[in-house]
Design a protein around this motif. Structure first.
Motif, PDB file in Angstrom:
ATOM      1  N   ILE A  25       0.823  -1.220   0.000  1.00  0.00           N
ATOM      2  CA  ILE A  25       0.000   0.000   0.000  1.00  0.00           C
ATOM      3  C   ILE A  25       0.858   1.272   0.000  1.00  0.00           C
ATOM      4  O   ILE A  25       0.489   2.285   0.578  1.00  0.00           O
ATOM      5  N   VAL A  26       2.002   1.202  -0.691  1.00  0.00           N
ATOM      6  CA  VAL A  26       2.881   2.368  -0.817  1.00  0.00           C
ATOM      7  C   VAL A  26       2.878   2.814  -2.269  1.00  0.00           C
ATOM      8  O   VAL A  26       2.901   1.990  -3.178  1.00  0.00           O
ATOM      9  N   PRO A  58      -3.696   5.763   2.618  1.00  0.00           N
ATOM     10  CA  PRO A  58      -4.345   5.838   3.927  1.00  0.00           C
ATOM     11  C   PRO A  58      -5.052   4.521   4.262  1.00  0.00           C
ATOM     12  O   PRO A  58      -5.800   3.985   3.445  1.00  0.00           O
ATOM     13  N   ALA A  59      -4.764   4.008   5.441  1.00  0.00           N
ATOM     14  CA  ALA A  59      -5.335   2.731   5.848  1.00  0.00           C
ATOM     15  C   ALA A  59      -5.608   2.729   7.344  1.00  0.00           C
ATOM     16  O   ALA A  59      -4.934   3.412   8.108  1.00  0.00           O
ATOM     17  N   THR A  60      -6.599   1.958   7.730  1.00  0.00           N
ATOM     18  CA  THR A  60      -6.915   1.735   9.139  1.00  0.00           C
ATOM     19  C   THR A  60      -6.959   0.231   9.335  1.00  0.00           C
ATOM     20  O   THR A  60      -7.573  -0.483   8.541  1.00  0.00           O
ATOM     21  N   MET A  61      -6.284  -0.246  10.376  1.00  0.00           N
ATOM     22  CA  MET A  61      -6.274  -1.673  10.670  1.00  0.00           C
ATOM     23  C   MET A  61      -6.668  -1.907  12.109  1.00  0.00           C
ATOM     24  O   MET A  61      -6.305  -1.133  12.988  1.00  0.00           O
ATOM     25  N   LEU A  62      -7.394  -2.979  12.316  1.00  0.00           N
ATOM     26  CA  LEU A  62      -7.707  -3.415  13.668  1.00  0.00           C
ATOM     27  C   LEU A  62      -6.837  -4.627  13.943  1.00  0.00           C
ATOM     28  O   LEU A  62      -6.925  -5.639  13.239  1.00  0.00           O
ATOM     29  N   ALA A  74      -8.553   0.395   3.351  1.00  0.00           N
ATOM     30  CA  ALA A  74      -7.596   1.255   2.650  1.00  0.00           C
ATOM     31  C   ALA A  74      -8.275   1.837   1.423  1.00  0.00           C
ATOM     32  O   ALA A  74      -9.083   1.173   0.782  1.00  0.00           O
ATOM     33  N   ASP A  75      -7.943   3.083   1.120  1.00  0.00           N
ATOM     34  CA  ASP A  75      -8.507   3.738  -0.056  1.00  0.00           C
ATOM     35  C   ASP A  75      -7.436   4.654  -0.629  1.00  0.00           C
ATOM     36  O   ASP A  75      -6.917   5.510   0.076  1.00  0.00           O
ATOM     37  N   LEU A  82     -11.837   5.872   6.992  1.00  0.00           N
ATOM     38  CA  LEU A  82     -12.822   4.974   7.586  1.00  0.00           C
ATOM     39  C   LEU A  82     -13.680   5.759   8.567  1.00  0.00           C
ATOM     40  O   LEU A  82     -13.164   6.534   9.378  1.00  0.00           O
ATOM     41  N   GLU A  83     -14.980   5.559   8.487  1.00  0.00           N
ATOM     42  CA  GLU A  83     -15.887   6.199   9.444  1.00  0.00           C
ATOM     43  C   GLU A  83     -15.647   5.602  10.834  1.00  0.00           C
ATOM     44  O   GLU A  83     -15.533   4.377  10.968  1.00  0.00           O
ATOM     45  N   PRO A  84     -15.559   6.436  11.855  1.00  0.00           N
ATOM     46  CA  PRO A  84     -15.334   5.922  13.211  1.00  0.00           C
ATOM     47  C   PRO A  84     -16.359   4.873  13.639  1.00  0.00           C
ATOM     48  O   PRO A  84     -16.011   3.906  14.325  1.00  0.00           O
ATOM     49  N   THR A  85     -17.595   5.042  13.212  1.00  0.00           N
ATOM     50  CA  THR A  85     -18.613   4.052  13.591  1.00  0.00           C
ATOM     51  C   THR A  85     -18.289   2.682  12.998  1.00  0.00           C
ATOM     52  O   THR A  85     -18.591   1.656  13.607  1.00  0.00           O
ATOM     53  N   ALA A  86     -17.677   2.653  11.824  1.00  0.00           N
ATOM     54  CA  ALA A  86     -17.282   1.379  11.219  1.00  0.00           C
ATOM     55  C   ALA A  86     -16.196   0.715  12.059  1.00  0.00           C
ATOM     56  O   ALA A  86     -16.224  -0.502  12.274  1.00  0.00           O
ATOM     57  N   ALA A  87     -15.240   1.496  12.542  1.00  0.00           N
ATOM     58  CA  ALA A  87     -14.179   0.947  13.387  1.00  0.00           C
ATOM     59  C   ALA A  87     -14.760   0.381  14.677  1.00  0.00           C
ATOM     60  O   ALA A  87     -14.350  -0.691  15.137  1.00  0.00           O
TER      61      ALA A  87
END
Length: 100
Positions: A25-26, A58-62, A74-75, A82-87
């Motif tokens: 993702i770079v 940009p990515a968010t991982m749990l 990632a988008d 990512l919407e906080p509610t989704a996290a």
């Protein structure tokens, strides 16, 4: 980040893009951006900690307590996140599957 916002959970970072490279993702900005950054007074080393035109998508991982990535978003469009509610939904789902 953790101290600044008094977070109760660890925040992981990948300053040198090692993990981002492994995930694929770079992306590298065009070389012409160096001139634009220079003309605008942007110090790439100060801005990113590296003198490179590489940036992560940009990515968010749990990441679970077991160290495994439970979910990833990632988008390539850096203006979306990512919407906080989704996290929160992700966390609830992981907690349910772990029996918590």
């Amino acid at each position: 980040m953790t101290e600044k916002h008094s977070l109760k959970y660890p925040v992981l970072s990948d300053k040198d893009l090692v993990f981002a490279h492994k995930l694929g993702i770079v992306w590298e900005q065009p070389a012409a951006m160096r001139g634009i950054f220079s003309a605008s007074g942007t110090d790439q080393l100060k801005r990113t900690g590296r003198d490179t035109l590489e940036l992560p998508v940009p990515a968010t991982m749990l990441v679970g307590k077991d160290g495994l990535v439970k979910n990833i978003w990632a988008d390539p469009d850096y203006t979306t996140r990512l919407e906080p509610t989704a996290a929160i939904t992700w966390i609830d789902e992981v907690n349910r599957s772990d029996g918590n």
